[in-house]
Design an enzyme around this catalytic site. Structure first.
Site, PDB file in Angstrom:
ATOM      1  CG  ASP A 195      -2.161   0.888   0.966  1.00  0.00           C
ATOM      2  OD1 ASP A 195      -2.111   1.740   0.058  1.00  0.00           O
ATOM      3  OD2 ASP A 195      -3.161   0.752   1.696  1.00  0.00           O
TER       4      ASP A 195
HETATM    5  C1  BGC Z   1      -5.039   3.299   0.077  1.00  0.00           C
HETATM    6  C2  BGC Z   1      -5.161   2.316  -1.062  1.00  0.00           C
HETATM    7  C3  BGC Z   1      -5.004   3.030  -2.378  1.00  0.00           C
HETATM    8  C4  BGC Z   1      -3.675   3.781  -2.370  1.00  0.00           C
HETATM    9  C5  BGC Z   1      -3.410   4.536  -3.663  1.00  0.00           C
HETATM   10  C6  BGC Z   1      -3.788   4.145  -0.035  1.00  0.00           C
HETATM   11  O1  BGC Z   1      -3.772   5.147   0.907  1.00  0.00           O
HETATM   12  O2  BGC Z   1      -5.042   2.620   1.301  1.00  0.00           O
HETATM   13  O3  BGC Z   1      -6.398   1.664  -1.010  1.00  0.00           O
HETATM   14  O4  BGC Z   1      -5.070   2.130  -3.441  1.00  0.00           O
HETATM   15  O5  BGC Z   1      -3.677   4.709  -1.320  1.00  0.00           O
HETATM   16  O6  BGC Z   1      -4.231   5.618  -3.780  1.00  0.00           O
END
Ligand code: BGC
Length: 697
Positions: free
Chosen positions: A274
């Site tokens: 993530d």
């Molecule tokens: C989120 C993800 C997301 C990523 C990219 C993160 O903060 O937890 O779900 O895909 O950001 O935007």
């Protein structure tokens, strides 16, 4: 003359030869990966497993040149070897990219589909697959290679700020709906990333929180839905979560990413992090985490240094690089696909409306108050009646071309509104809509505060209208959990509105109907006796107003069924003792860092309730009753089910429409946990259908 001709023929040969050599250098397909691996330098290898940072996400603001401004992330290209950059975009309720680009008149709006909870409430996996295909097609036509979706963490507790993105409190439903979504997107030649793996069930302290769960419970609940999705649909990628799991950051957890995900379940794709670089990159590579997103230059340097010093085996890095290359050769970018920039948004809007209609849940319908009488004059209360919340905030936000509000949908459906009441709300909204900021422009805005209502306004509406429709809206999103007060529980102005409108309308023998425009459960037990009918419209996407109007008018018979329990009292839930709920607190923004110092806060959450999550708890002897149970959902018609014997892991259930109007019906096979489910097609009165329901292994 002759000499000149000879020289030019020689030059020609040289150019062709050089061209051929160059062509041979380039990655040509999956069979060529070994050769390319041997040609990559250490620095290039390291760069392939580390994204280029927030370049694409912030391109709308910084103006940096990227293939798709607003896409969440990318991988780095190695042009000399023909390795393209892969574009990664959020989800899950549609493609999240910048809708406008500087100096370009063309727009890039994406269809705002209903949230995950609504999709699973449809219990219609074919429909979810069609939604996935539409999303995949928009991704393809806008130049996106991988959708960072679906979100599929289990709904452990109703206050989790991202439950709206997720599917259910039950792993079988969650896993099968996720598999359908993945199959749909991937049918378009675009990848998915099922997220967030694993036990990411709260937003408070999300970067550091340690989810402490026994292995048995993990496998039966929190991993089970991922296992089903992986085995049924082979997503191209999996996204590890921010949190720690039993002390280890999931993106550094070899047991999770290699032993279980790959070894036991046979996952063939790539694992990415993530969006945080603050971890041990070497440990991630060794654990089987292949791609660091959004990526930072320091991570490339860290990898190179560790390999040179012998602290990280180059073979481990090669495994990750190979997986990046295996992903790359599948992408539209590698295949040279030229995105049209013009997906069929009208066709996709129709799918969004159909999905919204099919996932709305009729919670209550006394005296057959719904469907509404044709031509009824409606008094619409609640700011949400004029300004629908179509989806959540954060990475789950979508830049949609429009949102149909309930007032617009109902008028289009032929109903007359009490215009003087509508005028008061519209005027209030003009003044009280939260101001747009850079962040809200990117990630979505909070809901407008509820308008205080004078008794006189309610009285005059009750004079003018036949029925009151009152919308209660909620907004939530990434980075914070929901609060108990003023979120799970109704606010004071909402309660006052509900009580006043009910008193005044009931005194005139007129009905009150509540629309719940929410991403997850809210408290209903204390007030559900007031309205005659309650329709759970969820956050239904851009076509929400049309969809709910068609359900209220009876053009569509509701067929959604709850994929989660609505507790009577939040404190009834065993997980409430171990969920960092904030009664009314100022902020529970994630990050777990002291605001001023970059110091991790090593909090933890004990999953002490074990298997007592959702209906698994409520169906135990001695447990309190929920306000609305898992599997609840009414229809304008009635059905009879006749269950046959179980054979070869399936059960046959014959469903008959015994009522007066056409409708669809969901069959749940519970024993006592959910073992299978199915949904009929639209059955006319008297018609039957035999469903063959696949049971869980
Ligand atoms: C989120 C993800 C997301 C990523 C990219 C993160 O903060 O937890 O779900 O895909 O950001 O935007």
């Amino acid at each position: 003359m002759m000499k000149k001709k000879l020289i030019s023929a020689f030059t020609c040969l040289l150019v062709t030869f050089a061209g051929k050599a160059q062509q041979q250098e380039k990655l040509s397909g999956p069979e060529d990966i070994d050769r390319i691996l041997s040609l990559l330098t250490l620095e290039e290898k390291a760069s392939l497993v580390v994204g280029p940072g927030y370049k694409s996400m912030l391109a709308g603001i910084t103006g940096s040149q990227v293939p798709v401004p607003g896409a969440a992330g990318m991988t780095r290209a190695v042009p000399r070897l023909g390795i393209p950059a892969i574009v990664l975009s959020d989800g899950p309720a549609g493609v999240r990219i910048e809708p406008r680009r500087k100096g370009v008149s063309q727009t890039f709006y994406c269809t705002g589909f209903p949230i995950g909870s609504l999709l699973s409430a449809s219990w219609n996996v074919d429909l979810v697959q069609r939604v996935g295909a539409a999303i995949g097609n928009e991704a393809l036509e806008y130049g996106v290679d991988v959708m960072l979706a679906p979100g599929m963490n289990l709904m452990r507790n109703p206050l989790c700020g991202r439950n709206f993105e997720y599917f259910s409190e039950d792993p079988l439903l969650s896993g099968r709906v996720a598999a359908a979504y993945v199959k749909g997107v991937q049918s378009q030649g675009v990848g998915t990333s099922v997220k967030h793996f694993a036990a990411n069930n709260q937003e408070t302290n999300r970067f550091w929180n340690d989810s402490r769960v026994s292995e048995d419970v993990l496998r039966r609940l929190y991993l089970r839905n991922f296992e089903i999705a992986v085995k049924e649909a082979q997503p191209w990628t999996v996204m590890a979560s921010y949190n720690r799991l039993n002390g280890v950051h999931t993106q550094q957890d070899r047991w999770l990413l290699t032993d279980v995900l790959r070894g036991e379940w046979g996952f063939e794709g790539l694992v990415m992090t993530d969006w945080t670089p603050r971890r041990d990159t070497g440990a991630q590579i060794e654990a089987g985490c292949d791609l660091m997103e959004p990526g930072a230059g320091s991570q490339i340097r860290e990898i190179v240094r560790k390999v040179r010093r012998g602290e990280l085996a180059e073979q481990a890095l090669d495994v990750c690089v190979r997986r990046v290359l295996e992903l790359a050769v599948k992408t539209p970018a590698f295949k040279g696909y030229r995105p049209s920039g013009a997906p069929d948004l009208e066709a996709h809007a129709r799918i969004a409306r159909e999905a919204a209609e099919e996932g709305m849940v009729l919670l209550k319908n006394r005296e057959s108050a719904l469907p509404l009488r044709e031509g009824a004059v409606l008094a619409l209360f609640g700011v949400g009646s004029y300004h629908l919340i179509p989806g959540g905030t954060g990475s789950g936000h979508v830049h949609r071309p429009y949102v149909v509000n309930p007032d617009e949908g109902l008028e289009k459906e032929g109903f007359t509104l009490d215009e003087s009441l509508a005028a008061i709300y519209r005027k209030y909204l003009k003044k009280n809509m939260p101001r747009k900021t850079i962040t809200s422009g990117m990630l979505g805005s909070p809901a407008a505060p509820e308008m205080p209502l004078s008794r006189a306004t309610v009285e005059s509406a009750a004079e003018n209208a036949d029925v009151a429709i009152l919308t209660l809206s909620r907004q939530a999103g990434e980075g914070g959990d929901r609060k108990l007060k003023d979120d799970f529980l109704l606010t004071v102005p909402e309660t006052r509105m509900l009580v006043d409108v009910s008193e005044v309308f009931h005194a005139r023998g007129k009905r009150v109907i509540v629309l719940l425009n929410v991403g997850g459960a809210v408290e209903t037990a204390s007030w559900k006796h007031l309205p005659v009918a309650i329709l759970l419209a969820w956050q239904p996407g851009q076509e929400g107003g049309n969809a709910l109007a068609r359900v209220l008018s009876g053009k569509v018979n509701p067929s959604g069924v709850l994929p989660l329990s609505f507790p009577s009292d939040y404190m009834d839930l065993p997980s409430s003792a171990h969920f960092p709920y904030d009664y009314a607190g100022a902020s529970s923004m994630g990050g777990g860092r002291d605001k001023d110092r970059d110091v991790p806060n090593f909090g933890y959450t004990e999953y002490a309730e074990g298997m007592d999550v959702g209906y698994r708890y409520y169906q135990k002897a001695g447990a309190p009753a929920p306000s609305y149970p898992f599997g609840h959902g009414l229809s304008y018609t009635s059905f009879e089910e006749e269950r046959g014997a179980e054979t070869n892991g399936t059960v046959q259930v014959t469903v008959r429409n015994t009522g007066k109007v056409a409708g669809k019906h969901v069959v749940l096979v519970m024993d006592p946990d959910l073992r299978g489910f199915g949904k009929t097609r639209l059955l006319q009165p008297g018609e039957e259908e035999m469903l063959v329901i696949r049971l869980d292994f």
